[in-house]
Design an enzyme around this catalytic site. Sequence first.
Site, PDB file in Angstrom:
ATOM      1  N   CYS A   1       0.799  -1.227   0.000  1.00 59.16           N
ATOM      2  CA  CYS A   1       0.000   0.000   0.000  1.00 59.16           C
ATOM      3  C   CYS A   1       0.832   1.278   0.000  1.00 59.16           C
ATOM      4  CB  CYS A   1      -0.984  -0.006   1.168  1.00 59.16           C
ATOM      5  SG  CYS A   1      -0.212   0.035   2.807  1.00 59.16           S
TER       6      CYS A   1
ATOM      7  N   HIS B   1      -2.679   1.197   6.846  1.00 60.29           N
ATOM      8  CA  HIS B   1      -2.924   1.249   5.407  1.00 60.29           C
ATOM      9  C   HIS B   1      -2.640   2.665   4.941  1.00 60.29           C
ATOM     10  CE1 HIS B   1      -4.360   0.407   1.477  1.00 60.29           C
ATOM     11  NE2 HIS B   1      -5.442   1.149   1.575  1.00 60.29           N
TER      12      HIS B   1
ATOM     13  N   ASP C   1      -7.073   5.896  -3.563  1.00 61.47           N
ATOM     14  CA  ASP C   1      -6.370   4.704  -3.078  1.00 61.47           C
ATOM     15  C   ASP C   1      -6.059   3.787  -4.253  1.00 61.47           C
ATOM     16  OD1 ASP C   1      -5.344   2.567  -1.720  1.00 61.47           O
ATOM     17  OD2 ASP C   1      -7.005   2.362  -0.311  1.00 61.47           O
TER      18      ASP C   1
END
Length: 691
Positions: free
Chosen positions: A254, A313, A336
């Site tokens: 991530c 995250h 994202d």
Amino acid sequence: MVEGLEVALTDLQSSWNNVQHHTDEISSSRLLVRRGQAFNITLYFRNRAFQPGLDNIIFVTETGPLPDLSKGTRAVFSLEGHPGSSPWIASLQTIGANSLEGPVTAYKLGEFILLFNPWCPEDAVYLESEPQRQEYVMNDYGFIYQGNKNWIRPCPWNYGQFEENIIDICLELLDKSLNFQIDPATDCALRGSPVYISRVVSAMINSNDDNGVLNGNWGENYSDGTNPTEWMGSVAILKQWHATGCQPVRYGQCWVFAAVTCTVMRCLGIPTRVITNFNSGHDTDGNLIIDEYYDNTGRILENKKKDSVWNFHVWNECWMARNDLPPGFGGWQVLDATPQETSNGLYCCGPASVRAIKEGEVDLNYDTAFAFSMVNADCMAWLVFGGKEQKLHQDTSTVGNFISTKSIQSDERDDITENYKYREGSLQERQVFLKALQKLKAGRSPGSLRTESQPRSVPLSDSPRSLATPSLQPSDVVQVSLKFQLLDSPDMGQDIRFVLLALNMSPQFKDLRVNLSAQSLLHDGSPLLPFWQDTAFITLSPEEAKTYPCKITYSQYSQYLSTDKLIRISALGEEKNSPEKILVKKIITLAYPSIVINVLGAAIVNQPLSIQVVFSNPLSEQVEDCVLTVEGSGLFRRQQRVLIGVLKPHHRASLTLETIPFKSGQRQIQANLRSNKFKDIKGYTNVYIGL
């Protein structure tokens, strides 16, 4: 009849224009301008001077493979054009003997690159604050926060958005998108929209649907690529993707996806920052509940539904107007690029308005419900025993802690949790949660959401918690509490020493049996097999507290540790002759000593500079295949890799690198040391380079 003008030479004045448009760090020889802002060009005529009133010049600007006036990818306008007839305007500035010089309120003549303009009040990405523009557009280094909510550490990152060829790679990325491949004319026509561009970039940074930049890998085998923890900059990744004919680079997780997204978006002129959410929810079925399953030893089990809580995250926020949403939802938007769930058929996420997330407006575009669950889902714990599942407890505050980003023009951490949700336990926070839940239910078929889990307030994770029955009310008294406490800093290579604190808050004696276990976790919350177990029998007098000492040796955990360096310790306590169960857990992130970087002497552009790098092997065993990597925008034109070979136990070494800085201003040097036993011992230093 007056003869026509013949253009002898065009001077796009790239060097001067680029300074005015804040693009001179990219190039001084190519014209790169920002929309909505005037720039100058000079035309030199071969045969005679330009005569106003007699001569007129018509300009044509085009972009994309199929320029079209109606789509806005072609414009035609002249010096005598009427305002409003075209979004492009040209005006005469000065007349020389044989030259015309005109400032252009968009962009004319020759080949040039047109970028978003956060300095222009009419631009959808306009950002009023100059310090914010410097941080979120111009700064080419930063920090990505990692670790866990009890131990937050900054990871240095070289964004390098103005490094050589990066702008061309960013434009190539847009051209490789599925949108462009399917319908290039429409794609180019939509590229003026930051909402559209952000969705394209989000999809292209991962490679799940296309030849995007990065392959994700959340396993343990990275032998055919680079371990995600080794990366410390976006430039090497983007250049590798380009050099291999746009083959996805292996591997990312991530923070790597978010860091490369930040590089691309800042390069294109969209203000962007990197955000870390600790204890981040991944709700796969959209009911705002993260289910966690435990056995009777307290160890977490592989989740059948693939719901999970990630230790942390990382995503992005991009600044833009949202004319596609009701008023008030512009500003920071969640983007994202980590491939988790699909959005309109592609692995992308956002842009989702941060304000919409805070207010529970989960039906607003794009992917706001998923973003909401990452910061505000509830956790449900289940005990799996004898083939049955027993609901233990529901926790409303585990998910979404210490949401962090780098401060403006500072190396400090900003906590921006309040931007995403109201204070945990407050009436407003629960009202927003219920509003979001109702909106999700309204958008689904009846019965598709579990309704058994009426939210309620419970203590924070890591604090004492009774898990006796699902009907427990907040007013119930917890008679026995358990809590873990570390005795030392959890350093890699050292034994982990901690105690279990047991407290009896009742007037009766308590006999406890406590099952303890430790297991490694992957970054996405996936558990590995337990490698340490213990059982404690604790007798407590009324209102007595006791500690039970525990130790996990390096030899016990070293061979079971993933590269994420996460260990989850847990205890499940049972009281004799009582159904009451008490669960406590703690996540430990093992730390490495940092690399030390010393700049030897004054740093001046185009002058030789010596940089000393000091590093050590933190382990009590020999490590092999050691490689030191050093980079830094404005200091090194390419990543420096030094083969170190073998490092003996606890051996400390140093080396000196020579470089010639080529850009002035505040810069950062990043370093990483990897071996066959560890992958990411990092260090950084900031350095000011004078002219």
